[in-house]
Write a protein that holds these residues in place. Structure first.
Motif, mmCIF file in Angstrom:
data_model
loop_
_atom_site.group_PDB
_atom_site.id
_atom_site.type_symbol
_atom_site.label_atom_id
_atom_site.label_comp_id
_atom_site.label_asym_id
_atom_site.label_seq_id
_atom_site.Cartn_x
_atom_site.Cartn_y
_atom_site.Cartn_z
ATOM 1 N N TYR A 126 52.655 15.980 32.721
ATOM 2 C CA TYR A 126 54.086 16.280 32.690
ATOM 3 C C TYR A 126 54.474 17.151 31.513
ATOM 4 C CZ TYR A 126 53.787 12.878 36.230
ATOM 5 O OH TYR A 126 53.390 12.222 37.364
ATOM 6 N N GLY A 127 53.755 18.242 31.360
ATOM 7 C CA GLY A 127 54.127 19.227 30.370
ATOM 8 C C GLY A 127 53.460 19.074 29.028
ATOM 9 N N GLU A 128 52.828 17.908 28.769
ATOM 10 C CA GLU A 128 52.130 17.731 27.501
ATOM 11 C C GLU A 128 50.727 18.335 27.615
ATOM 12 O OE1 GLU A 128 53.471 16.562 24.787
ATOM 13 O OE2 GLU A 128 55.368 16.066 25.742
ATOM 14 N N THR A 129 50.072 18.502 26.494
ATOM 15 C CA THR A 129 48.736 19.092 26.520
ATOM 16 C C THR A 129 47.714 18.073 26.064
ATOM 17 O OG1 THR A 129 49.171 20.033 24.325
ATOM 18 C CG2 THR A 129 49.590 21.421 26.246
ATOM 19 N N ASP A 130 47.277 18.140 24.838
ATOM 20 C CA ASP A 130 46.182 17.299 24.385
ATOM 21 C C ASP A 130 46.706 16.022 23.755
ATOM 22 O OD1 ASP A 130 43.709 16.419 23.800
ATOM 23 O OD2 ASP A 130 43.230 17.944 22.325
ATOM 24 N N GLY A 131 45.976 14.922 23.929
ATOM 25 C CA GLY A 131 46.285 13.690 23.238
ATOM 26 C C GLY A 131 45.431 13.566 21.990
ATOM 27 N N THR A 132 45.855 12.746 21.071
ATOM 28 C CA THR A 132 45.119 12.594 19.822
ATOM 29 C C THR A 132 43.947 11.643 19.957
ATOM 30 O OG1 THR A 132 46.598 10.810 19.163
ATOM 31 C CG2 THR A 132 47.190 13.038 18.472
ATOM 32 N N ASP A 133 43.876 10.935 21.091
ATOM 33 C CA ASP A 133 42.802 9.956 21.266
ATOM 34 C C ASP A 133 41.721 10.448 22.204
ATOM 35 O OD1 ASP A 133 44.233 9.955 23.559
ATOM 36 O OD2 ASP A 133 44.459 7.780 23.692
ATOM 37 N N GLY A 134 41.739 11.737 22.545
ATOM 38 C CA GLY A 134 40.722 12.275 23.425
ATOM 39 C C GLY A 134 41.024 12.101 24.888
ATOM 40 N N TYR A 202 40.552 14.054 28.298
ATOM 41 C CA TYR A 202 41.030 15.428 28.203
ATOM 42 C C TYR A 202 39.827 16.341 28.013
ATOM 43 C CZ TYR A 202 43.795 19.429 26.781
ATOM 44 O OH TYR A 202 44.371 20.669 26.699
ATOM 45 N N GLY A 203 39.822 17.418 28.744
ATOM 46 C CA GLY A 203 38.702 18.345 28.658
ATOM 47 C C GLY A 203 37.981 18.415 29.982
ATOM 48 N N GLY A 204 36.863 19.051 29.993
ATOM 49 C CA GLY A 204 36.116 19.217 31.216
ATOM 50 C C GLY A 204 36.294 20.601 31.796
#
Length: 381
Positions: A126-134, A202-204
């Motif tokens: 929903y519009g956010e990008t990366d989280g700080t916890d991976g 997040y990632g891949g």
């Protein structure tokens, strides 16, 4: 406007009802809750064989096109029978891939989704990008009840992917990128034991990026909310039917408790709520189908197209809040009128009681949906 299902649509619903009724869905749900997905995957394959997942997939990728009314018919039956697994998320992911305008991801994934050979899940940040916890980023609400997960999922923020730990592929939209998640965080419990939730990593692999991803994501979230509403409607109807059967059998003071005026009024309230929710669910289906037809014709100017999309989202939000609240009301009534037996895990009714609570907040909480309907707030994005 009068809306009625045609003969083919009604027969399709009856066919699904017979197939699901003959399967041991309650056993599949209990097995799914302990990570034995085998029985559930067998039913999943039978659904694919009947063409359920193809209803959101273009013909060039072994689908039937995008048919929201038929999808509503299907998901009411899936809710009525309590089908486990990320059925909503699989169709939403197909809708996302279909809307991207990039043939490569569609050709890679859509035929497998249609055939039932590839079980997928989907989450949106929903519009956010990366989280700080991976893991995928948070939605910033702090409520824990967000469009992509359940309010009872452990209190954490951010989108959860349903059954990310057992899906073959989990798709994640992060900002303007579509990713294939490489893993997931800890699996969280839910009030519905068959809804296992985890934040996808997040990632891949990046499957697509740019404004087209965001636009496709908005459509996919609308589809997910719409299908969750249909599923909730089916679950509510099952809860009502089972409760009516029970109160006709259970006796107090020598008569069936269903003859008591207070019980009859309570069940009548549940029926009225479900009857009001049904036209909203199918109205949302018609709105989605109409918007799809207009888009294919290419005759809608940009401003009118944006207005139509907003109107569709309001229709979907109205259906979601009405069906979710109706199913939740049916669950509360079922629990009260069954008495102490309604609390037991051994009673199959408990599977629908807990599912109704989870569906109430999945892909849009009641407060979020009401805000969209009443104020036109596009708060999911």
């Amino acid at each position: 406007m009068t809306f009625l299902l045609d003969d083919e649509q009604r027969e399709f619903g009856r066919t699904l009802d017979r197939m699901l009724g003959a399967a041991d869905i309650a056993g599949a749900v209990r097995a799914w809750a302990v990570d034995d997905t085998g029985p559930g995957r067998k039913v999943w394959q039978r659904l694919a064989d009947l063409g359920v997942f193809a209803l959101a997939i273009p013909e060039e990728h072994a689908g039937s096109g995008f048919l929201p009314v038929e999808l509503a018919v299907s998901f009411v039956e899936l809710g009525r029978h309590g089908m486990p697994g990320p059925v909503v998320e699989a169709v939403a992911a197909a809708a996302l891939l279909r809307r991207l305008g990039d043939p490569a991801p569609s050709a890679r994934w859509l035929p497998g989704i249609a055939a039932g050979s590839h079980l997928v899940s989907y989450a949106d940040t929903y519009g956010e990008t990366d989280g700080t916890d991976g893991t995928a980023g948070t939605d910033g609400t702090g409520e824990g009840g967000h469009p992509g997960g359940d309010a009872d999922a452990g209190g954490g923020r951010g989108p959860y992917a349903l059954d990310a730990h057992s899906a073959d592929t989990t798709f994640v939209v992060a900002g303007d990128r579509l990713l294939r998640a490489t893993g997931h965080g800890p699996v969280q419990p839910s009030l519905d034991p068959a809804r296992r939730l985890a934040r996808p990593a997040y990632g891949g692999e990046v499957l697509a990026s740019g404004p087209a991803v965001r636009a496709a994501s908005r459509h996919a979230v609308d589809v997910a909310a719409f299908l969750t509403a249909a599923q909730a409607l089916g679950a509510g109807r099952r809860l009502l039917a089972d409760t009516v059967t029970y109160v006709r059998q259970r006796k107090q003071f020598g008569v069936a408790v269903g003859s008591f005026q207070a019980v009859r009024h309570r069940l009548a309230d549940v029926l009225v709520a479900l009857e009001f929710a049904q036209p909203l669910v199918f109205g949302a289906a018609v709105a989605l189908a109409t918007a799809e037809t207009d888009g294919q014709r290419g005759g809608v100017v940009a401003t009118e197209g944006a207005g139509r999309a907003a109107a569709v989202r309001r229709e979907v939000a109205a259906a979601k809040v009405a069906a979710g609240e109706a199913a939740y009301g049916a669950a509360r009534a079922a629990l009260q009128l069954h008495g102490a037996i309604g609390y037991t895990d051994e009673l199959d009714l408990s599977l629908w009681i807990r599912k109704a609570r989870a569906l109430r907040t999945a892909w849009g909480t009641p407060s979020e949906c009401r805000a969209r309907v009443l104020d036109g707030q596009d708060i999911f994005y």
